[in-house]
Design a protein around this motif. Structure first.
Motif, PDB file in Angstrom:
ATOM      1  N   THR A  97       0.894  -1.263   0.041  1.00 49.29           N
ATOM      2  CA  THR A  97       0.091  -0.039  -0.192  1.00 49.29           C
ATOM      3  C   THR A  97       0.913   1.338   0.043  1.00 49.29           C
ATOM      4  O   THR A  97       1.864   1.261   0.673  1.00 49.29           O
ATOM      5  N   LEU A  98       0.122   2.141  -0.433  1.00 48.77           N
ATOM      6  CA  LEU A  98       1.081   3.733  -0.590  1.00 48.77           C
ATOM      7  C   LEU A  98       0.206   4.688   0.117  1.00 48.77           C
ATOM      8  O   LEU A  98      -1.126   4.679  -0.325  1.00 48.77           O
ATOM      9  N   GLN A  99       0.764   5.226   0.829  1.00 43.54           N
ATOM     10  CA  GLN A  99      -0.040   6.396   1.640  1.00 43.54           C
ATOM     11  C   GLN A  99       0.966   7.463   2.003  1.00 43.54           C
ATOM     12  O   GLN A  99       2.131   7.310   2.224  1.00 43.54           O
ATOM     13  N   THR A 100       0.209   8.365   2.304  1.00 46.21           N
ATOM     14  CA  THR A 100       1.026   9.880   2.917  1.00 46.21           C
ATOM     15  C   THR A 100       1.259   9.717   4.344  1.00 46.21           C
ATOM     16  O   THR A 100       0.380   9.267   4.932  1.00 46.21           O
ATOM     17  N   VAL A 101       2.543  10.061   4.847  1.00 43.48           N
ATOM     18  CA  VAL A 101       2.806  10.437   6.183  1.00 43.48           C
ATOM     19  C   VAL A 101       3.173  11.567   6.368  1.00 43.48           C
ATOM     20  O   VAL A 101       4.268  12.008   5.880  1.00 43.48           O
ATOM     21  N   CYS A 102       2.580  12.329   7.450  1.00 47.15           N
ATOM     22  CA  CYS A 102       3.002  13.636   7.871  1.00 47.15           C
ATOM     23  C   CYS A 102       3.819  13.195   9.127  1.00 47.15           C
ATOM     24  O   CYS A 102       3.455  12.884  10.209  1.00 47.15           O
ATOM     25  N   ARG A 103       5.121  13.796   8.959  1.00 45.73           N
ATOM     26  CA  ARG A 103       6.301  13.558  10.126  1.00 45.73           C
ATOM     27  C   ARG A 103       6.427  14.791  10.665  1.00 45.73           C
ATOM     28  O   ARG A 103       6.469  16.065  10.297  1.00 45.73           O
ATOM     29  N   GLU A 104       6.801  14.758  11.856  1.00 46.73           N
ATOM     30  CA  GLU A 104       7.165  16.067  12.560  1.00 46.73           C
ATOM     31  C   GLU A 104       8.529  16.048  12.595  1.00 46.73           C
ATOM     32  O   GLU A 104       9.125  15.184  12.422  1.00 46.73           O
ATOM     33  N   ALA A 105       9.091  17.249  12.724  1.00 48.78           N
ATOM     34  CA  ALA A 105      10.337  17.583  12.718  1.00 48.78           C
ATOM     35  C   ALA A 105      11.047  16.901  14.058  1.00 48.78           C
ATOM     36  O   ALA A 105      10.669  16.978  15.109  1.00 48.78           O
ATOM     37  N   SER A 106      12.176  16.222  13.965  1.00 49.42           N
ATOM     38  CA  SER A 106      12.744  15.542  14.907  1.00 49.42           C
ATOM     39  C   SER A 106      13.717  16.422  15.959  1.00 49.42           C
ATOM     40  O   SER A 106      14.062  17.578  15.069  1.00 49.42           O
ATOM     41  N   HIS A 107      13.620  16.262  16.924  1.00 47.67           N
ATOM     42  CA  HIS A 107      14.342  17.126  17.818  1.00 47.67           C
ATOM     43  C   HIS A 107      16.003  16.804  17.978  1.00 47.67           C
ATOM     44  O   HIS A 107      16.180  15.408  17.489  1.00 47.67           O
ATOM     45  N   CYS A 108      16.690  17.774  18.281  1.00 49.92           N
ATOM     46  CA  CYS A 108      18.132  17.409  18.245  1.00 49.92           C
ATOM     47  C   CYS A 108      18.439  16.250  19.497  1.00 49.92           C
ATOM     48  O   CYS A 108      18.270  16.446  20.781  1.00 49.92           O
ATOM     49  N   PRO A 109      19.077  15.100  18.999  1.00 54.69           N
ATOM     50  CA  PRO A 109      19.436  14.195  19.981  1.00 54.69           C
ATOM     51  C   PRO A 109      20.368  14.595  20.932  1.00 54.69           C
ATOM     52  O   PRO A 109      21.238  15.419  20.738  1.00 54.69           O
ATOM     53  N   GLU A 110      20.468  13.880  22.104  1.00 58.57           N
ATOM     54  CA  GLU A 110      21.284  14.128  23.111  1.00 58.57           C
ATOM     55  C   GLU A 110      22.709  13.677  22.674  1.00 58.57           C
ATOM     56  O   GLU A 110      22.723  12.714  21.759  1.00 58.57           O
ATOM     57  N   LEU A 111      23.842  14.420  23.219  1.00 56.51           N
ATOM     58  CA  LEU A 111      25.249  14.143  22.855  1.00 56.51           C
ATOM     59  C   LEU A 111      25.516  14.466  21.377  1.00 56.51           C
ATOM     60  O   LEU A 111      26.405  13.646  21.039  1.00 56.51           O
ATOM     61  N   THR A 112      24.695  15.327  20.794  1.00 55.14           N
ATOM     62  CA  THR A 112      25.196  15.547  19.542  1.00 55.14           C
ATOM     63  C   THR A 112      25.355  17.173  19.325  1.00 55.14           C
ATOM     64  O   THR A 112      24.725  17.934  20.051  1.00 55.14           O
ATOM     65  N   THR A 113      25.593  17.430  17.938  1.00 50.91           N
ATOM     66  CA  THR A 113      25.700  18.822  17.602  1.00 50.91           C
ATOM     67  C   THR A 113      24.867  18.966  16.455  1.00 50.91           C
ATOM     68  O   THR A 113      24.849  18.250  15.384  1.00 50.91           O
ATOM     69  N   CYS A 114      23.756  20.042  16.645  1.00 47.53           N
ATOM     70  CA  CYS A 114      22.621  20.148  15.467  1.00 47.53           C
ATOM     71  C   CYS A 114      22.729  21.695  14.835  1.00 47.53           C
ATOM     72  O   CYS A 114      22.657  22.477  15.571  1.00 47.53           O
ATOM     73  N   VAL A 115      23.057  21.767  13.620  1.00 43.25           N
ATOM     74  CA  VAL A 115      23.073  22.952  12.943  1.00 43.25           C
ATOM     75  C   VAL A 115      21.600  23.106  12.212  1.00 43.25           C
ATOM     76  O   VAL A 115      21.315  22.411  11.754  1.00 43.25           O
TER      77      VAL A 115
END
Length: 191
Positions: free
Chosen positions: A49-67
């Motif tokens: 099957t094929l369907q659309t999925v609306c994802r939320e923006a992921s948060h910056c994980p622990e112990l990482t650097t996020c730009v």
């Protein structure tokens, strides 16, 4: 030397009809007769099957650097500085982006630095970088920089044996309005 005039492809198998071909062409095409090929059209599988999925923006994980983009950076700052409350700043129970933690009320500061809320990471944008550093895992968040080609980079060599939590904020010192917006106060000009 002539090129074959007829070449038929049917049903995923190469079927050859060679007419008026001379020399090696007829032998080469004859070798293709009956060979299996990938179908030119994908077959339909009823189990898929094929369907659309609306994802939320992921948060910056622990112990990482996020730009991050400015909007995502603000969302991460909201989670970090106000994630334990639903209040909107300014207010008595929140830490504004430009507020020094040492100037916040003790109960709010304790909630902000509590082990269940404090997640070591480095949040980076063009205007600001904020490093939330754990004293025991500081090596994971040791480089701090802004997402600007002219910005400097800071590398932490050691936080000391007594430091349990460290917060470092970097802004552009030459853009006084941006620095005032991000740090909540103006500093003197530089020569």
């Amino acid at each position: 030397m002539e090129i074959p005039q007829t070449c038929l492809i049917t049903g995923g198998t190469f079927a050859v009809q060679v007419t008026e071909a001379a020399g090696t062409f007829s032998n080469a095409y004859a070798m293709l007769a009956g060979a299996s090929w990938y179908p030119w059209k994908a077959s339909r599988d009823a189990a898929v099957t094929l369907q659309t999925v609306c994802r939320e923006a992921s948060h910056c994980p622990e112990l990482t650097t996020c730009v991050l983009s400015p909007a995502m950076f603000q969302q991460e700052m909201d989670l970090w500085r106000r994630g334990f409350t639903n209040l909107v700043c300014p207010g008595p129970d929140c830490v504004a982006d430009g507020q020094f933690l040492s100037q916040s009320d003790t109960p709010v500061r304790c909630k902000l630095l509590a082990d269940d809320h404090f997640q070591p990471k480095v949040l980076v944008s063009a205007a600001r970088a904020e490093a939330v550093i754990s004293g025991t895992m500081w090596e994971f968040t040791r480089e701090i920089f802004r997402n600007d080609p002219t910005a400097g980079k800071m590398r932490i060599l050691d936080v000391g044996p007594d430091a349990s939590k460290v917060i470092v904020t970097m802004v552009d010192p030459l853009q006084t309005q941006v620095a005032a917006d991000q740090l909540g106060k103006r500093y003197g000009s530089y020569p």
